[in-house]
Design an enzyme around this catalytic site. Structure first.
Site, short mmCIF file in Angstrom:
data_model
loop_
_atom_site.label_atom_id
_atom_site.label_comp_id
_atom_site.label_asym_id
_atom_site.label_seq_id
_atom_site.Cartn_x
_atom_site.Cartn_y
_atom_site.Cartn_z
N ASN A 1 -54.19 58.76 75.31
CA ASN A 1 -53.23 59.32 76.26
C ASN A 1 -53.91 60.01 77.45
OD1 ASN A 1 -50.45 59.36 76.84
ND2 ASN A 1 -50.32 61.54 76.31
N ARG A 2 -55.18 59.71 77.63
CA ARG A 2 -55.90 60.06 78.87
C ARG A 2 -56.51 58.80 79.48
NH1 ARG A 2 -53.60 63.76 77.20
NH2 ARG A 2 -54.15 65.97 77.07
N ARG B 1 -57.64 62.70 66.25
CA ARG B 1 -56.69 62.53 67.35
C ARG B 1 -56.87 61.20 68.11
NH1 ARG B 1 -54.15 65.68 71.66
NH2 ARG B 1 -54.73 64.94 73.73
N TYR C 1 -49.24 71.75 80.47
CA TYR C 1 -50.53 71.89 81.16
C TYR C 1 -50.85 70.53 81.77
CZ TYR C 1 -51.37 70.28 76.41
OH TYR C 1 -51.27 69.63 75.22
N GLU D 1 -42.33 65.83 72.65
CA GLU D 1 -43.14 66.53 71.65
C GLU D 1 -42.19 67.00 70.56
OE1 GLU D 1 -46.43 66.99 71.67
OE2 GLU D 1 -47.02 66.57 73.74
N ARG E 1 -53.17 61.92 64.55
CA ARG E 1 -52.78 62.93 63.56
C ARG E 1 -51.32 63.33 63.65
NH1 ARG E 1 -56.53 67.52 66.43
NH2 ARG E 1 -55.40 67.65 68.39
N GLU E 2 -50.60 62.87 64.67
CA GLU E 2 -49.21 63.29 64.87
C GLU E 2 -48.29 62.39 64.04
OE1 GLU E 2 -49.00 63.22 69.17
OE2 GLU E 2 -50.62 64.69 69.32
N HIS F 1 -51.47 59.37 69.36
CA HIS F 1 -52.40 60.35 68.81
C HIS F 1 -52.33 60.28 67.29
CE1 HIS F 1 -52.35 62.75 72.78
NE2 HIS F 1 -53.44 62.00 72.70
N HIS G 1 -44.65 62.27 70.58
CA HIS G 1 -45.83 63.03 70.16
C HIS G 1 -45.36 64.22 69.31
CE1 HIS G 1 -48.97 61.55 73.13
NE2 HIS G 1 -47.88 60.96 73.58
N SER G 2 -46.31 65.01 68.84
CA SER G 2 -46.01 66.33 68.31
C SER G 2 -47.18 67.23 68.72
CB SER G 2 -45.84 66.31 66.79
OG SER G 2 -47.08 66.11 66.14
N TYR G 3 -47.00 68.57 68.78
CA TYR G 3 -45.82 69.28 68.37
C TYR G 3 -45.43 70.23 69.49
CZ TYR G 3 -49.31 72.92 67.32
OH TYR G 3 -50.34 73.82 67.42
#
Ligand SMILES: [Zn+2]
Length: 496
Positions: free
Chosen positions: A330-331, A312, A435, A458, A259-260, A257, A383-385
């Site tokens: 990541n999907r 992202r 989730y 994360e 922006r992480e 991702h 990943h974050s966060y």
């Protein structure tokens, strides 16, 4: 001066001086190493990135004395001028988040959850984390033009909220103070690469560091380009190996991702510890082969530096798509692809792509990992966060048969992380703890590649800064990541 030159098309030659390279060995002695000869980016084929880079950095002329980088042409001046015009005409302006705010909306009932879900489905906010069945809050980014409307609707629904970030642009400006050109030049001259863990670095610095490691420690390190991104950037994997027959392997990646930013920073910190500080970390890390991809999504990563800090996805359809460009990598993994927690709408942040592995970045990772799947015993993706250690499954609120092993090792890692840096990490299966999210790399690694220990970590923080974590948090956060990695190294040894 030793210079490395490469032809770019018919008309342009790009030349860079090599940095002399001396370094201390671990006995404190100076040794001369092969000079560090950087490669200009994206030389083949020539493309808009190269020309944008030339425009920014290059002096045009015949003399290498003109500056650190010289673009030398034999005859085709007009071509470069035309390209310069073309590139400056298409250069994107940087998106500003002046006046945008990060809100944490508190949720105390199912009814409130429905209201928040409807808000998230509207285009008035951008959710920074998903809504779980047991969520007590959710973080959303609100642009200035929607701020009043969103806040009024929250108040009228009796929902309370906290403003986590008052002005997103101010947070972005403070996040990553860069060293001066002189400091970078000094560093490069002294160490032979530009990487530090005091600031977030561009892809070029990260890849330059991997190449430098392979050059400096040829018996220990090698770099393999396992594929290219949509825009042609290399996906560079560093292999670290003591070359002991029968060693188990661990896959580590970051930056899926865009922006992480703390993720590639943590992964490169781990690389530094597993190479230059290798002997301080004991047998476990030395008896493991490591395959490490610090930036899975280099197009997105560069886009967050250049244009939109909060991007992202990857950059497929980047020229025509606007907000609707890109796929959530990541999907996009082809295990339970397209199910809960992913979207078939291209404009959504969790767009799963047109099919599993439709994107070159995910398909390169899967091909490489499958080719080593008998050796790889752990798959760790940063990943974050939120500070979580998550294990499968992500596609639904169920767990794999050996989840007790996964849970035990994750709890051990969480303890080690707490000891290393004082942060509390929550452990659990992904869909239950956070989730549902289908098409994630962790589910694929467990379900398709059959890798036993599969984790999504994360990293920091828990929302005070969110994705815009100031760079002085890199070392404390990355030390925690390293502590987790060392636990996984011990555990894959124990499997033998
Ligand atoms: Zn992520």
């Amino acid at each position: 001066v030793l210079v490395t030159c490469q032809d770019v098309g018919q008309c342009i030659k790009v030349c860079l001086p090599c940095a002399p390279h001396r370094a201390d060995n671990r006995f404190g002695e100076q040794r001369a190493l092969a000079p560090f000869c950087p490669a200009p980016p994206y030389l083949s084929p020539p493309n808009t990135h190269l020309f944008a880079w030339l425009l920014k950095h290059a002096f045009i002329g015949e003399s290498y004395e003109a500056g650190p980088v010289v673009a030398r042409m034999s005859r085709c001046w007009s071509l470069l001028v035309l390209l310069a015009v073309a590139v400056s005409g298409t250069r994107e302006d940087k998106i500003t988040y002046q006046g945008a705010q990060l809100l944490r909306i508190n949720i105390t009932s199912e009814e409130e959850q429905d209201i928040v879900r409807a808000l998230e489905d509207s285009d008035d906010v951008e959710a920074w984390n998903g809504l779980a069945a047991n969520s007590t809050s959710v973080d959303v980014l609100v642009l200035p033009e929607n701020k009043d409307k969103v806040k009024e609707s929250l108040v009228s629904s009796n929902l309370t909220y906290d403003v986590l970030i008052q002005d997103m642009e101010a947070a972005i400006q403070e996040e990553n103070p860069m060293p001066s050109d002189e400091e970078i030049a000094e560093l490069e001259g002294r160490k032979g690469h530009r990487m530090t863990w005091q600031s977030y670095h561009r892809m070029q610095d990260v890849h330059g560091y991997l190449d430098w490691l392979a050059q400096s420690y040829p018996k220990l390190c090698s770099v393999q380009t396992i594929g290219n991104s949509v825009e042609g950037r290399p996906l560079k994997v560093l292999k670290i190996s003591s070359d002991k027959a029968g060693s188990p392997a661990i896959w580590v990646d970051g930056g899926i991702h865009a922006r992480e930013w703390i993720s590639p920073a943590t992964v490169t910190y781990i690389i530094n510890e597993l190479t230059e500080n290798r002997h301080t970390h004991g047998d476990a890390v030395q008896n493991v082969d490591w395959y490490i991809l610090p930036i899975v999504n280099p197009d997105g990563y560069e886009y967050t530096h250049r244009t939109d800090r909060l991007w992202r996805k990857n950059r497929s359809n980047g020229n025509s798509g606007g907000r609707c460009a890109g796929v959530d990598l990541n999907r996009n993994f082809a295990y339970k692809w397209g199910g809960a927690g992913s979207s078939h709408q291209p404009c959504k942040e969790i767009y799963a792509g047109s099919s599993g592995f439709s994107e070159p970045e995910t398909s390169a990772v899967s091909n490489f990992v499958l080719s080593k799947k008998d050796q790889i015993k752990a798959y760790v993706t940063f990943h974050s966060y939120g500070q979580y250690i998550l294990y499968p499954w992500g596609y639904d609120r169920v767990v794999p048969p050996d989840y007790k092993d996964l849970d035990r090792v994750a709890r051990k890692a969480a303890q080690a992380m707490y000891k290393a840096g004082g942060s509390t990490y929550t452990v659990g299966s992904a869909a239950t703890t956070l989730y549902a999210a289908s098409g994630g790399s962790d589910d694929w690694a467990k379900g398709s590649a059959k890798i036993k220990y599969t984790y999504t970590i994360e990293l920091r923080d828990r929302g005070y800064h969110g994705f815009v974590l100031p760079s002085n948090y890199i070392v404390p956060t990355a030390s925690e990541g390293l502590a987790a990695i060392k636990v996984f190294a011990q555990e894959v040894q124990a499997l033998k």
